[in-house]
Design an enzyme around this catalytic site. Structure first.
Site, PDB file in Angstrom:
ATOM      1  N   ASN A 111       0.657  -1.116   0.195  1.00  0.00           N
ATOM      2  CA  ASN A 111      -0.010  -0.057   0.098  1.00  0.00           C
ATOM      3  C   ASN A 111       0.850   1.312  -0.067  1.00  0.00           C
ATOM      4  O   ASN A 111       2.116   1.308   0.574  1.00  0.00           O
ATOM      5  CB  ASN A 111      -1.056  -0.112   1.498  1.00  0.00           C
ATOM      6  CG  ASN A 111      -0.588   0.698   2.493  1.00  0.00           C
ATOM      7  OD1 ASN A 111      -0.335   1.962   2.517  1.00  0.00           O
ATOM      8  ND2 ASN A 111       0.090  -0.050   3.243  1.00  0.00           N
ATOM      9  N   PHE A 115      -1.686   7.937   4.612  1.00  0.00           N
ATOM     10  CA  PHE A 115      -2.437   8.670   5.905  1.00  0.00           C
ATOM     11  C   PHE A 115      -3.653   9.194   5.245  1.00  0.00           C
ATOM     12  O   PHE A 115      -4.162  10.586   5.537  1.00  0.00           O
ATOM     13  CB  PHE A 115      -1.701   9.856   6.624  1.00  0.00           C
ATOM     14  CG  PHE A 115      -0.468   9.240   7.399  1.00  0.00           C
ATOM     15  CD1 PHE A 115      -0.267   7.925   7.638  1.00  0.00           C
ATOM     16  CD2 PHE A 115       0.174   9.917   8.060  1.00  0.00           C
ATOM     17  CE1 PHE A 115       0.528   7.236   8.286  1.00  0.00           C
ATOM     18  CE2 PHE A 115       1.216   9.557   8.812  1.00  0.00           C
ATOM     19  CZ  PHE A 115       1.423   8.154   9.186  1.00  0.00           C
ATOM     20  N   SER A 173       5.476   4.948   8.700  1.00  0.00           N
ATOM     21  CA  SER A 173       5.016   4.912   7.539  1.00  0.00           C
ATOM     22  C   SER A 173       6.076   5.191   6.318  1.00  0.00           C
ATOM     23  O   SER A 173       6.368   6.412   6.323  1.00  0.00           O
ATOM     24  CB  SER A 173       3.659   5.520   7.283  1.00  0.00           C
ATOM     25  OG  SER A 173       3.325   5.518   5.792  1.00  0.00           O
ATOM     26  N   ASN A 175       5.201   6.149   3.337  1.00  0.00           N
ATOM     27  CA  ASN A 175       4.333   6.698   2.418  1.00  0.00           C
ATOM     28  C   ASN A 175       3.915   8.311   2.704  1.00  0.00           C
ATOM     29  O   ASN A 175       3.314   8.887   1.893  1.00  0.00           O
ATOM     30  CB  ASN A 175       2.686   5.897   2.206  1.00  0.00           C
ATOM     31  CG  ASN A 175       2.924   4.428   1.802  1.00  0.00           C
ATOM     32  OD1 ASN A 175       3.685   3.985   1.038  1.00  0.00           O
ATOM     33  ND2 ASN A 175       2.241   3.673   2.661  1.00  0.00           N
ATOM     34  N   THR A 176       4.421   8.774   3.674  1.00  0.00           N
ATOM     35  CA  THR A 176       4.731   9.974   3.724  1.00  0.00           C
ATOM     36  C   THR A 176       5.875  10.477   3.699  1.00  0.00           C
ATOM     37  O   THR A 176       7.046  10.325   4.447  1.00  0.00           O
ATOM     38  CB  THR A 176       3.962  10.641   4.959  1.00  0.00           C
ATOM     39  OG1 THR A 176       2.682  10.235   5.106  1.00  0.00           O
ATOM     40  CG2 THR A 176       4.295  12.043   5.331  1.00  0.00           C
ATOM     41  N   LYS A 215       5.581   3.443  17.109  1.00  0.00           N
ATOM     42  CA  LYS A 215       5.607   2.450  16.112  1.00  0.00           C
ATOM     43  C   LYS A 215       6.751   2.755  15.196  1.00  0.00           C
ATOM     44  O   LYS A 215       6.941   3.645  14.552  1.00  0.00           O
ATOM     45  CB  LYS A 215       4.301   2.549  15.343  1.00  0.00           C
ATOM     46  CG  LYS A 215       3.998   1.419  14.452  1.00  0.00           C
ATOM     47  CD  LYS A 215       2.745   1.143  13.965  1.00  0.00           C
ATOM     48  CE  LYS A 215       2.628  -0.047  12.971  1.00  0.00           C
ATOM     49  NZ  LYS A 215       1.085  -0.356  12.565  1.00  0.00           N
ATOM     50  N   ASN A 244       5.902  -1.526  11.447  1.00  0.00           N
ATOM     51  CA  ASN A 244       5.335  -1.189  10.258  1.00  0.00           C
ATOM     52  C   ASN A 244       5.749  -2.005   9.209  1.00  0.00           C
ATOM     53  O   ASN A 244       6.064  -3.025   9.059  1.00  0.00           O
ATOM     54  CB  ASN A 244       5.465   0.169  10.222  1.00  0.00           C
ATOM     55  CG  ASN A 244       4.304   1.172   9.558  1.00  0.00           C
ATOM     56  OD1 ASN A 244       3.619   0.487   8.826  1.00  0.00           O
ATOM     57  ND2 ASN A 244       3.811   2.275  10.081  1.00  0.00           N
TER      58      ASN A 244
END
Length: 362
Positions: A111, A115, A173, A175-176, A215, A244
C-alpha cells in the site's frame, strides 16, 4: 457464516479492487451482519500492559479502521483490542489511486495510501459517541504538508486524551515523504519530549494518564535500533510497536507487483519483523512493553511473536485473505496452545525463543 468467507465472500470481494473491497468490509461491519465471536473467557490469555488489562493479546492494527468507524465491531470479532487511525489533524485524501495491491500468492499487500483520513474532528466525534466495549488505541500522525510535524502529534495527544485508551505515535509509514526521518535520534528525542509532555499535561488536567507507544519500521539499521532503544528508555516511553510495513521485497513468490511503490505487509513480513522485534527486546530489556506486528496469520505465528519478545500482537493484512473469522480462530488456537504448553499465563512464554530470533537474519 464467518467460515463461508473463504469460499464465497472473499471470492466476491476479490472481484473488486482492493480499496473498494476494503470499503465494503467496513460497511459490512457497520451493518452488523457479521456474527459476533464469543468473548474469550480463558484467563490464561489476559495480559496487563502499561497499566491496561487486555482480555487476550491479539489486536487489530492501525490502517484498517482509519476513521474510527468500527472499533467496537472489530472487538466483537474476538480481538482483545483495536487501534484506529492513522489520524492527522486535518483531513487529507492521501496518494493517487490505485494505491493498494494484493499479492495473493504471497498473502501480502502493498500500500501507498499516505495517511488518507477524515481528520481529528470526525474521528473524535465517533469515539465520543461510542459506548466503550473494550480497549481502543488511537494512532496519530502528521499531515503531509504540515510545517510542524511534531506539533501535529502534540495536537493528536491533546484531542484524543479523553477517548483513547492508549496512543500510538506513527513515525514509520514509508508513504509520507520524510516521515521516517523522525526516527533519527535527535528528531526522535524532540518528538518524544513534546508528545510525552502533552500527555502528562493532559493527565494532570483530566486525571487520566494514557500510555504512549512508538511504532517503528522494520527497515532500521543496527545503529538505528540502538538510537530508538536509547531514546525510548531515556524518555520513559510506555512501549514500542514493532513493526510497520517494509520497503523490502525479499522472499516474494509472485514478482508481478513487486515493483509497486509502497510498504509491504502480510505473510512475507513475518520473519523480518520478528527478528527486529527480538533485537529491540534485547536492547530495551525485559520491562518495556512491545507489541509485535507483521505477518500474523495463525495462533502459531501469534505465539511466535510472543516467544520472540512481544507482550501483545496485532494483525491486519492476513485478515484480507483469511476473513473476519481469523481473530476468533487465533484466540481459540492460543487457548489450545496453552493446554499443550501447560502454562498458567501466555506471558510465561514471552522471550522463550528470544535467542533463536536474535540469530535470525533481518
Amino acid at each position: 457464516m464467518i467460515d463461508a468467507f473463504k469460499t464465497f465472500a472473499r471470492r466476491g470481494l476479490f472481484l473488486f479492487d482492493a480499496e473498494t473491497a476494503h470499503g465494503m468490509s467496513i460497511a459490512a461491519l457497520k451493518s452488523g451482519i457479521l456474527p459476533a465471536c464469543r468473548p474469550s473467557s480463558d484467563p490464561r490469555l489476559a495480559v496487563t500492559v502499561a497499566g491496561l488489562r487486555f482480555p487476550n493479546p491479539l489486536g487489530m492494527a492501525a490502517g484498517y479502521d482509519k476513521n474510527a468507524e468500527v472499533p467496537d465491531a472489530l472487538l466483537r470479532l474476538g480481538f482483545g483490542f483495536a487501534e484506529v487511525g492513522t489520524l492527522t489533524p486535518k483531513p487529507q485524501s492521501g496518494n493517487p489511486k490505485p494505491r493498494i495491491f494484493r499479492l495473493e500468492r504471497d498473502m501480502a499487500v502493498i500500500n501507498r495510501l499516505g495517511f488518507n483520513n477524515e481528520g481529528h474532528e470526525a474521528a473524535f466525534a465517533r469515539l465520543t459517541a461510542r459506548r466503550p466495549s473494550g480497549l481502543v488505541g488511537v494512532n496519530i500522525g502528521a499531515n503531509k504538508d504540515s510545517a510542524d510535524r511534531i506539533g501535529d502529534y502534540v495536537l493528536g495527544i491533546r484531542r484524543f486524551q479523553l477517548v483513547a485508551d492508549y496512543f500510538t505515535v506513527n513515525i514509520s509509514s514509508p508513504n509520507t515523504p520524510g516521515l521516517r526521518d523522525l526516527q533519527a535520534r535527535e528528531s526522535l528525542a524532540a518528538l518524544l519530549s513534546a508528545v510525552l509532555a502533552a500527555r502528562d499535561e493532559g493527565a494532570t488536567a483530566t486525571g487520566k494518564r494514557r500510555p504512549v507507544f512508538l511504532k517503528i519500521a522494520p527497515d532500521l539499521t543496527e545503529e538505528g535500533m540502538d538510537d530508538i532503544a536509547a531514546e525510548a528508555l531515556a524518555h520513559d516511553l510506555d512501549g514500542l510497536i514493532v513493526s510497520n510495513t517494509t520497503l523490502s521485497r525479499d522472499g516474494l513468490v509472485d514478482p508481478r507487483l513487486a515493483g509497486e511503490a509502497g510498504g509491504l505487509s502480510g505473510r512475507p513480513l513475518f520473519e523480518k519483523s520478528t527478528a527486529v522485534l527480538a533485537r529491540m527486546r534485547k536492547r530495551v530489556g525485559a520491562t518495556l512493553p512491545i507489541i509485535g506486528v507483521g505477518g500474523v496469520s495463525s495462533a502459531e505465528t501469534a505465539l511466535e511473536k510472543i516467544r520472540a519478545g512481544a507482550d501483545l500482537v496485532q494483525l491486519y493484512s492476513c485478515m484480507v485473505y483469511e476473513g473476519p473469522g481469523l481473530p476468533g480462530s487465533i484466540v481459540r488456537g492460543l487457548s489450545a496452545l496453552m493446554d499443550r504448553e501447560k502454562v498458567n499465563s501466555i506471558s510465561d512464554l514471552r522471550d522463550s525463543r528470544l535467542d533463536h530470533w536474535l540469530a535470525a537474519k533481518v
